[in-house]
Motif scaffolding. Structure first.
Motif, short mmCIF file in Angstrom:
data_model
loop_
_atom_site.label_atom_id
_atom_site.label_comp_id
_atom_site.label_asym_id
_atom_site.label_seq_id
_atom_site.Cartn_x
_atom_site.Cartn_y
_atom_site.Cartn_z
N UNK A 104 0.82 -1.21 0.00
CA UNK A 104 0.00 0.00 0.00
C UNK A 104 0.85 1.26 0.00
N UNK A 105 0.42 2.26 -0.76
CA UNK A 105 1.04 3.57 -0.74
C UNK A 105 0.62 4.32 0.52
N UNK A 121 -0.66 -4.17 13.43
CA UNK A 121 0.08 -3.25 12.55
C UNK A 121 -0.22 -1.79 12.86
N UNK A 122 -1.18 -1.54 13.73
CA UNK A 122 -1.47 -0.14 14.11
C UNK A 122 -0.96 0.18 15.51
N UNK A 161 11.20 7.54 14.90
CA UNK A 161 10.47 7.34 13.65
C UNK A 161 10.30 5.87 13.30
N UNK A 162 11.34 5.05 13.59
CA UNK A 162 11.26 3.64 13.23
C UNK A 162 10.19 2.90 14.03
N UNK A 163 9.76 3.50 15.15
CA UNK A 163 8.78 2.84 16.02
C UNK A 163 7.35 3.20 15.69
N UNK A 164 7.14 4.09 14.71
CA UNK A 164 5.79 4.45 14.34
C UNK A 164 5.11 3.28 13.63
N UNK A 165 3.88 2.95 14.02
CA UNK A 165 3.19 1.83 13.36
C UNK A 165 2.92 2.14 11.90
N UNK A 166 2.96 1.14 11.03
CA UNK A 166 2.79 1.37 9.59
C UNK A 166 1.36 1.63 9.15
N UNK A 167 0.39 1.28 10.00
CA UNK A 167 -1.00 1.48 9.63
C UNK A 167 -1.79 2.00 10.81
N UNK A 168 -2.96 2.54 10.51
CA UNK A 168 -3.89 2.94 11.56
C UNK A 168 -5.27 2.40 11.22
N UNK A 169 -6.06 2.14 12.26
CA UNK A 169 -7.42 1.66 12.08
C UNK A 169 -8.34 2.85 11.87
N UNK A 170 -9.21 2.77 10.88
CA UNK A 170 -10.16 3.84 10.61
C UNK A 170 -11.54 3.44 11.12
N UNK A 217 -5.56 2.04 7.22
CA UNK A 217 -4.90 2.98 6.29
C UNK A 217 -3.40 2.98 6.53
N UNK A 218 -2.66 2.91 5.44
CA UNK A 218 -1.20 2.98 5.50
C UNK A 218 -0.80 4.39 5.92
N UNK A 219 0.06 4.50 6.92
CA UNK A 219 0.35 5.82 7.48
C UNK A 219 1.59 6.46 6.87
N UNK A 220 2.53 5.66 6.44
CA UNK A 220 3.77 6.25 5.89
C UNK A 220 4.48 5.24 5.00
#
Length: 312
Positions: A233-234, A259-260, A274-283, A309-312
């Motif tokens: 995902x982008x 993953x969130x 920054x490396x610890x930020x989750x790659x996705x969030x729940x909408x 949703x892909x966060x970054x």
């Protein structure tokens, strides 16, 4: 003219496509084409530069997709499991990240309504149950070969069938003289074993679900697919999954939770690296079909939709 067997009421049609937040020039994957309800609505929102990759295990669904979208250069049709969607993207020449992935899990109405497919205990037909009829063992082949312990495990794990041991024992006993061949034969065998029935539920319901999941490797496919979505995902891309029973939904729910959620880090860090930020969030919260949709299509009553949703 579309064959009557291709008719299908798409569940959570508007809600699912709205959750994708379709970009006019985006790239989207419909991993479970079915009869194309979600795909058609996505295409209405894509410009001439958008792309839609449609995937299905079912050769009949693929035939429908190719016939319906033969003249649309935006659409690429791929026969296979959604777990292998990166292969479909490669075959379509897509090298960019995608903007949305939609999975509408479970069995489609045409599959249930066609007795020849063997999914329904309500209709006489060959005991097949394969979504992809071009490969793998049918339900009959597996049931006539598997040992009692394996059948018991499948009925309990995938169907939560309380009488799994008794049903498995009877299958193994009876197949010596009468190998299982038809849906009604299996349904009648199960009914002869289960004396105490759940109100409003056919005694074969849980077993047919379990055997179908086993034959099609449905839960394995879901897990394998989800693990690949993050990398595909982008940023801002959406994952939308509609499940129809608790086993599927539990996998989706736990995946999105994992993953969130950021990893556990030592206490006292002033900022989150920054490396610890989750790659996705729940909408939002999980969504279900409205009362009006359930009234119009009873098969939508068990549907539950989750979005990430892909966060970054």
């Amino acid at each position: 003219m579309i064959d009557p067997k291709w008719k299908h009421d798409t569940v959570l049609l508007q809600e699912a496509v709205s959750a994708l937040d379709v970009l006019a020039e985006g790239i989207y994957v419909d991993g479970t084409y079915g009869r194309g309800g979600h795909s058609a609505l996505i295409l209405e929102q894509l410009s001439v530069n958008g792309r839609l990759i449609v995937i299905d295990k079912d050769p009949v669904a693929i035939e429908h997709a190719r016939a319906r979208h033969a003249d649309d250069p935006r659409v690429f049709v791929w026969h296979g499991s959604f777990r292998d969607f990166p292969e479909a993207l490669s075959a379509a020449g897509v090298t960019d990240k995608v903007d949305g992935i939609l999975l509408d899990l479970g069995v489609s109405s045409p599959q249930l309504d066609d007795a020849e497919r063997g999914f329904s205990f309500m209709r006489e037909g060959q005991l097949d149950m394969r979504m992809d009829t071009s490969r793998g063992d049918s339900a009959a082949q597996w049931l006539n070969r598997a040992d009692e312990a394996e059948i018991t495990d499948v009925l309990w794990r995938y169907g939560e069938e309380r009488f799994s041991r008794q049903i498995a024992k009877e299958i193994v006993r009876s197949r010596v003289q009468h190998p299982l061949e038809t849906t009604t034969q299996l349904a009648e065998l199960i009914a002869s074993v289960i004396r105490k029935r759940e109100p409003g539920k056919n005694p074969a319901t849980r077993s047919f679900q379990a055997i179908r999941i086993k034959v099609n490797q449905e839960l394995d496919d879901v897990e394998a697919c989800l693990q690949q979505t993050v990398d595909s995902l982008a940023p801002g891309g959406r994952l939308v999954v509609i499940s129809f029973h608790s086993l599927e939904d539990r996998i989706v729910k736990h995946f999105l939770r994992d993953v969130s959620s950021p990893p556990r880090l030592p206490k006292g860090l002033p900022i989150m690296p920054e490396f610890a930020q989750p790659p996705m969030k729940i909408l939002g919260k999980a969504s279900r079909a409205s009362d009006a949709e359930v009234d119009a299509n009873v098969r939508s009553r068990s549907a539950i939709m989750r979005v990430g949703e892909r966060t970054a």
